[in-house]
Motif scaffolding. Structure first.
Motif, PDB file in Angstrom:
ATOM      1  N   ILE A  29       0.841  -1.203   0.000  1.00 56.77           N
ATOM      2  CA  ILE A  29       0.000   0.000   0.000  1.00 56.77           C
ATOM      3  C   ILE A  29       0.873   1.249   0.000  1.00 56.77           C
ATOM      4  O   ILE A  29       0.621   2.198  -0.758  1.00 56.77           O
ATOM      5  CB  ILE A  29      -0.980  -0.013   1.192  1.00 56.77           C
ATOM      6  N   LEU A  30       1.909   1.256   0.833  1.00 58.12           N
ATOM      7  CA  LEU A  30       2.839   2.391   0.846  1.00 58.12           C
ATOM      8  C   LEU A  30       3.482   2.582  -0.522  1.00 58.12           C
ATOM      9  O   LEU A  30       3.606   3.704  -1.016  1.00 58.12           O
ATOM     10  CB  LEU A  30       3.935   2.195   1.897  1.00 58.12           C
ATOM     11  N   ARG A  31       3.903   1.495  -1.121  1.00 56.42           N
ATOM     12  CA  ARG A  31       4.546   1.549  -2.440  1.00 56.42           C
ATOM     13  C   ARG A  31       3.585   2.129  -3.478  1.00 56.42           C
ATOM     14  O   ARG A  31       3.967   2.912  -4.332  1.00 56.42           O
ATOM     15  CB  ARG A  31       4.992   0.153  -2.851  1.00 56.42           C
ATOM     16  N   PHE A  32       2.319   1.741  -3.386  1.00 56.56           N
ATOM     17  CA  PHE A  32       1.313   2.241  -4.320  1.00 56.56           C
ATOM     18  C   PHE A  32       1.089   3.741  -4.137  1.00 56.56           C
ATOM     19  O   PHE A  32       0.910   4.474  -5.107  1.00 56.56           O
ATOM     20  CB  PHE A  32       0.004   1.471  -4.112  1.00 56.56           C
ATOM     21  N   LEU A  33       1.098   4.201  -2.883  1.00 56.33           N
ATOM     22  CA  LEU A  33       0.778   5.596  -2.586  1.00 56.33           C
ATOM     23  C   LEU A  33       1.942   6.561  -2.830  1.00 56.33           C
ATOM     24  O   LEU A  33       1.705   7.745  -3.082  1.00 56.33           O
ATOM     25  CB  LEU A  33       0.309   5.736  -1.139  1.00 56.33           C
ATOM     26  N   LEU A  34       3.168   6.082  -2.749  1.00 58.16           N
ATOM     27  CA  LEU A  34       4.318   6.972  -2.906  1.00 58.16           C
ATOM     28  C   LEU A  34       4.541   7.330  -4.373  1.00 58.16           C
ATOM     29  O   LEU A  34       4.569   6.456  -5.234  1.00 58.16           O
ATOM     30  CB  LEU A  34       5.584   6.322  -2.350  1.00 58.16           C
ATOM     31  N   PRO A  35       4.724   8.644  -4.655  1.00 60.93           N
ATOM     32  CA  PRO A  35       4.913   9.053  -6.038  1.00 60.93           C
ATOM     33  C   PRO A  35       6.378   8.955  -6.504  1.00 60.93           C
ATOM     34  O   PRO A  35       6.649   9.044  -7.688  1.00 60.93           O
ATOM     35  CB  PRO A  35       4.458  10.523  -6.025  1.00 60.93           C
ATOM     36  N   VAL A  36       7.321   8.765  -5.608  1.00 64.50           N
ATOM     37  CA  VAL A  36       8.743   8.804  -5.945  1.00 64.50           C
ATOM     38  C   VAL A  36       9.220   7.424  -6.406  1.00 64.50           C
ATOM     39  O   VAL A  36       9.082   6.433  -5.676  1.00 64.50           O
ATOM     40  CB  VAL A  36       9.574   9.275  -4.722  1.00 64.50           C
ATOM     41  N   ALA A  37       9.789   7.351  -7.598  1.00 60.27           N
ATOM     42  CA  ALA A  37      10.216   6.077  -8.177  1.00 60.27           C
ATOM     43  C   ALA A  37      11.301   5.407  -7.332  1.00 60.27           C
ATOM     44  O   ALA A  37      11.291   4.186  -7.168  1.00 60.27           O
ATOM     45  CB  ALA A  37      10.706   6.283  -9.603  1.00 60.27           C
ATOM     46  N   SER A  38      12.242   6.182  -6.789  1.00 60.49           N
ATOM     47  CA  SER A  38      13.323   5.578  -6.000  1.00 60.49           C
ATOM     48  C   SER A  38      12.773   4.943  -4.718  1.00 60.49           C
ATOM     49  O   SER A  38      13.248   3.895  -4.280  1.00 60.49           O
ATOM     50  CB  SER A  38      14.403   6.602  -5.673  1.00 60.49           C
ATOM     51  N   ALA A  39      11.759   5.565  -4.131  1.00 63.46           N
ATOM     52  CA  ALA A  39      11.132   4.997  -2.933  1.00 63.46           C
ATOM     53  C   ALA A  39      10.387   3.709  -3.296  1.00 63.46           C
ATOM     54  O   ALA A  39      10.409   2.742  -2.540  1.00 63.46           O
ATOM     55  CB  ALA A  39      10.175   6.005  -2.303  1.00 63.46           C
ATOM     56  N   LYS A  40       9.742   3.698  -4.450  1.00 62.34           N
ATOM     57  CA  LYS A  40       9.035   2.496  -4.893  1.00 62.34           C
ATOM     58  C   LYS A  40      10.019   1.351  -5.105  1.00 62.34           C
ATOM     59  O   LYS A  40       9.745   0.214  -4.724  1.00 62.34           O
ATOM     60  CB  LYS A  40       8.271   2.767  -6.192  1.00 62.34           C
ATOM     61  N   ARG A  41      11.189   1.646  -5.701  1.00 63.84           N
ATOM     62  CA  ARG A  41      12.204   0.611  -5.900  1.00 63.84           C
ATOM     63  C   ARG A  41      12.715   0.082  -4.568  1.00 63.84           C
ATOM     64  O   ARG A  41      12.895  -1.121  -4.386  1.00 63.84           O
ATOM     65  CB  ARG A  41      13.372   1.155  -6.726  1.00 63.84           C
ATOM     66  N   ALA A  42      12.947   0.974  -3.616  1.00 59.72           N
ATOM     67  CA  ALA A  42      13.425   0.566  -2.291  1.00 59.72           C
ATOM     68  C   ALA A  42      12.394  -0.323  -1.599  1.00 59.72           C
ATOM     69  O   ALA A  42      12.748  -1.344  -1.006  1.00 59.72           O
ATOM     70  CB  ALA A  42      13.751   1.790  -1.437  1.00 59.72           C
ATOM     71  N   LEU A  43      11.133   0.064  -1.693  1.00 62.61           N
ATOM     72  CA  LEU A  43      10.080  -0.743  -1.068  1.00 62.61           C
ATOM     73  C   LEU A  43       9.904  -2.084  -1.774  1.00 62.61           C
ATOM     74  O   LEU A  43       9.560  -3.075  -1.135  1.00 62.61           O
ATOM     75  CB  LEU A  43       8.765   0.033  -1.031  1.00 62.61           C
ATOM     76  N   SER A  44      10.173  -2.129  -3.068  1.00 62.21           N
ATOM     77  CA  SER A  44      10.122  -3.412  -3.775  1.00 62.21           C
ATOM     78  C   SER A  44      11.172  -4.363  -3.213  1.00 62.21           C
ATOM     79  O   SER A  44      10.914  -5.560  -3.055  1.00 62.21           O
ATOM     80  CB  SER A  44      10.366  -3.209  -5.274  1.00 62.21           C
ATOM     81  N   GLY A  45      12.350  -3.829  -2.887  1.00 59.97           N
ATOM     82  CA  GLY A  45      13.388  -4.651  -2.267  1.00 59.97           C
ATOM     83  C   GLY A  45      12.961  -5.168  -0.905  1.00 59.97           C
ATOM     84  O   GLY A  45      13.221  -6.323  -0.557  1.00 59.97           O
ATOM     85  N   VAL A  46      12.277  -4.320  -0.145  1.00 61.92           N
ATOM     86  CA  VAL A  46      11.787  -4.737   1.175  1.00 61.92           C
ATOM     87  C   VAL A  46      10.723  -5.826   0.996  1.00 61.92           C
ATOM     88  O   VAL A  46      10.692  -6.812   1.746  1.00 61.92           O
ATOM     89  CB  VAL A  46      11.228  -3.531   1.961  1.00 61.92           C
TER      90      VAL A  46
END
Length: 130
Positions: A29-46
């Motif tokens: 859900i956090l990954r979906f809501l965040l607009p920043v691509a680098s944050a999405k990549r980091a959360l994908s790793g998590v």
């Protein structure tokens, strides 16, 4: 005795899945809501680490209950890397195949992702995780 091991395995898999789906959903859900691509990549790793935790739990259950022994071999033309992506194609026959594939390739390939039919999304816990 085999019936008892089967019941214990089913209960463990259900509990292990429920426990690991909670953080997976929150991070998703956090990954979906965040607009920043680098944050999405980091959360994908998590999220990949959460998947590894689920697979690790199933691996321990397989070892403790001795549910199955797998004699599996495979050959590759080049060394595999956890940092690359691969397409693993299989003719899977049951839900057990997913656990077997995850256990077999844990630490060899990145966490496996699955393409699934739209109808399977409605399966509690597992559907959205797929």
């Amino acid at each position: 005795m085999n019936s008892l091991r089967g019941i214990l395995a089913a209960l463990f898999i259900a509990l292990n899945t429920a426990v690991w789906c909670i953080p997976l959903y929150v991070i998703g859900i956090l990954r979906f809501l965040l607009p920043v691509a680098s944050a999405k990549r980091a959360l994908s790793g998590v999220m990949d680490r959460v998947i590894d935790g689920w697979v690790g739990g199933n691996r321990v259950m397989n070892a403790v209950l001795r549910i199955h022994q797998i004699d599996l071999s495979f050959q590759v033309s080049k060394p595999l890397s956890l940092k690359k992506r691969y397409l693993l194609v299989c003719n899977h026959q049951s839900w057990a195949d997913i656990i077997i594939l995850q256990n077999t390739f844990r630490g060899i390939l990145p966490p496996l992702k699955f393409f699934t039919k739209r109808e399977l999304i409605w399966i509690p816990l597992l559907g959205p995780a797929m």
